[in-house]
Every structure is written in C-alpha cells, then in structure tokens.
Scaffold this active site. Structure first.
Site, PDB file in Angstrom:
ATOM      1  N   LYS A 127       0.781  -1.382   0.011  1.00 24.60           N
ATOM      2  CA  LYS A 127      -0.104   0.190   0.080  1.00 24.60           C
ATOM      3  C   LYS A 127       0.936   1.225   0.035  1.00 24.60           C
ATOM      4  CE  LYS A 127      -4.450   0.687   2.438  1.00 24.60           C
ATOM      5  NZ  LYS A 127      -4.934   0.474   3.661  1.00 24.60           N
TER       6      LYS A 127
HETATM    7  C1  E4P Z   1      -8.440   1.588   3.523  1.00 25.54           C
HETATM    8  O1  E4P Z   1      -7.393   0.913   3.129  1.00 25.54           O
HETATM    9  C2  E4P Z   1      -8.231   2.281   5.002  1.00 25.54           C
HETATM   10  O2  E4P Z   1      -7.577   1.333   5.801  1.00 25.54           O
HETATM   11  C3  E4P Z   1      -9.617   2.552   5.824  1.00 25.54           C
HETATM   12  O3  E4P Z   1     -10.490   2.327   5.061  1.00 25.54           O
HETATM   13  C4  E4P Z   1      -9.765   3.763   6.358  1.00 25.54           C
HETATM   14  O4  E4P Z   1     -10.802   4.053   6.871  1.00 25.54           O
HETATM   15  P1  E4P Z   1     -11.012   5.221   7.938  1.00 25.54           P
HETATM   16  O5  E4P Z   1     -11.195   6.522   7.254  1.00 25.54           O
HETATM   17  O6  E4P Z   1     -12.397   4.693   8.691  1.00 25.54           O
HETATM   18  O7  E4P Z   1      -9.840   5.362   8.923  1.00 25.54           O
END
Ligand code: E4P
Length: 217
Positions: free
Chosen positions: A83
């Site tokens: 990522k």
């Molecule tokens: C996605 O890969 C992220 O880890 C996640 O969806 C972020 O979500 P949040 O905005 O609830 O922290």
C-alpha cells in the site's frame, strides 16, 4: 463485489473468514497501532489465514524509501499488496513495484484525477476513501461512480477498492455503482445481516411455533 476486511484484528478476521466473507484484508498504520502487534508478525499471521490480498502500508515519504519498504513488506508472504499513498512519490513507487510484479494498492485517494494517475502508474487497486469525504460534506459515493465511469471509458484494469466505509449503506451503494471491492470494518460487515423486519418476522414465527406444541428434534 469482493469483501476485504479493514482491520488487523486477527480474531475478527478469523470469524468472518469461516463464513467465506473475506476475499482480502486491508491494514494501515492506525490499524496496526490499534492491534498492539508488531507489523511483520501480525501481517504474516493474517496472510497465512486469508487466501486473497492483504494490504500492508509503507510509511516512507520518498519513492526510493517507499520502494525499499514495499519490497520488505512483500517478503512477508506471496499475497501481500503493497500500500502506497497517492502522492507523486507514491505513484513513482507504484510504477516500480507493480513493474516488479507486486500487487500495489494506492491509498488515500480523494479525487477522480488521482485515481486516473494511479491507473496509469499500474496500480492493482485504487482506494478512494468514502467516509472521509462524507465527513467534510463531500460525496464519497459520487467519487466511486466517477472513477467507475472513467476506468470503464478507457478499459483500465485497476480495481476500485471502496475504502473508509462507515455504514451498511456505503456497502450496498458501492456494490450498485460497481466497485470491484469494498473494505469495511468487521462491525459493518456483520451489520449487513440486520433488518428489523427479519427480527419481527422471526419473533412471530417462534410464537406461533410454540402454540403448535411440536418439536423438530
Ligand atoms: C483503507 O484501506 C483504509 O485502511 C481505511 O478504509 C480507512 O478508513 P477510515 O477512514 O475509517 O480510517
């Protein structure tokens, strides 16, 4: 639509995995912090449990350092998706790492233009954050629809991974729009089973059943 689970909580992943609800997992530095575990150790455990892609996020800001971290994370298991953030350096890292055959999830996407760049850079997944856009009075689902249209216009193969999912409504709407994947916290996925009419109907059936005086077993 594929379901990824947005957590580094191994027990929660195991519970959903037993039901066949887990096509992959996404983690991020905040979720690793919440787990209280070592990133390599917990990610390895998740990768062994889940067949699909498991996203592990780099934390460097410059492309070369991101690439080095990405290669290190990819050594954890074959199903790692590296990522990287949607910055110019993140796009450079995406290009190199996807060129080396790794799955790359480009995260923190908040615009259609960013998604277009990620697809050009060879991203396996693009992660538009629905909930965080909704938080500032913008429309996260509209972004998913825009990206779907753009990718379909040009046949980009990058998969749209609806992220920052906060509600069951986000899940059904993302599926209607045609997101390839949605990643959601375990609580949201489990809540998808709830409906007040199901509870009311079940209650009525059980009361009538009692009146019959019968038993199945
Ligand atoms: C996605 O890969 C992220 O880890 C996640 O969806 C972020 O979500 P949040 O905005 O609830 O922290």
């Amino acid at each position: 639509m594929k379901f990824f689970v947005d957590t580094a909580d191994v027990e929660a992943i195991a519970e959903l995995n037993e039901l066949g609800m887990v096509d992959g997992v996404t983690t991020n530095p905040s979720l690793i912090l919440k787990s209280g575990r070592d990133i390599v150790e917990v990610t390895r455990e998740i990768c062994a449990m889940v067949e699909g892609p498991v996203s592990a996020e780099v934390v460097a800001l410059e492309a070369e350092a991101m690439i080095a971290e990405g290669r290190r994370l990819a050594k954890i298991a074959d199903n790692i998706a590296i990522k990287v953030p949607l910055t110019w350096d993140g796009l450079k890292a995406c290009r190199v790492l996807s060129g080396e055959g790794f799955m790359v999830n480009v995260t923190l996407c908040f615009s259609a233009n960013q998604a277009l760049l990620a697809a050009k850079a060879g991203a396996t997944f693009i992660s538009p954050f629905i909930g965080r856009l909704d938080d500032i009075n913008l429309d996260g689902l509209e972004l998913i629809a825009d990206i779907r249209r753009i990718y379909d216009n040009y046949g980009f193969e990058t998969q749209i991974l609806a992220a920052s999912v906060r509600s069951v409504n986000h899940m059904s709407q993302a599926a209607l729009i045609g997101a390839d994947v949605a990643t959601a916290p375990p609580k949201v996925i489990k809540s998808m089973a709830n409906h007040p009419l199901t509870d009311k109907g079940l209650d009525g059936f059980l009361k009538d059943w009692e009146k019959t005086g019968q038993k199945i077993l």
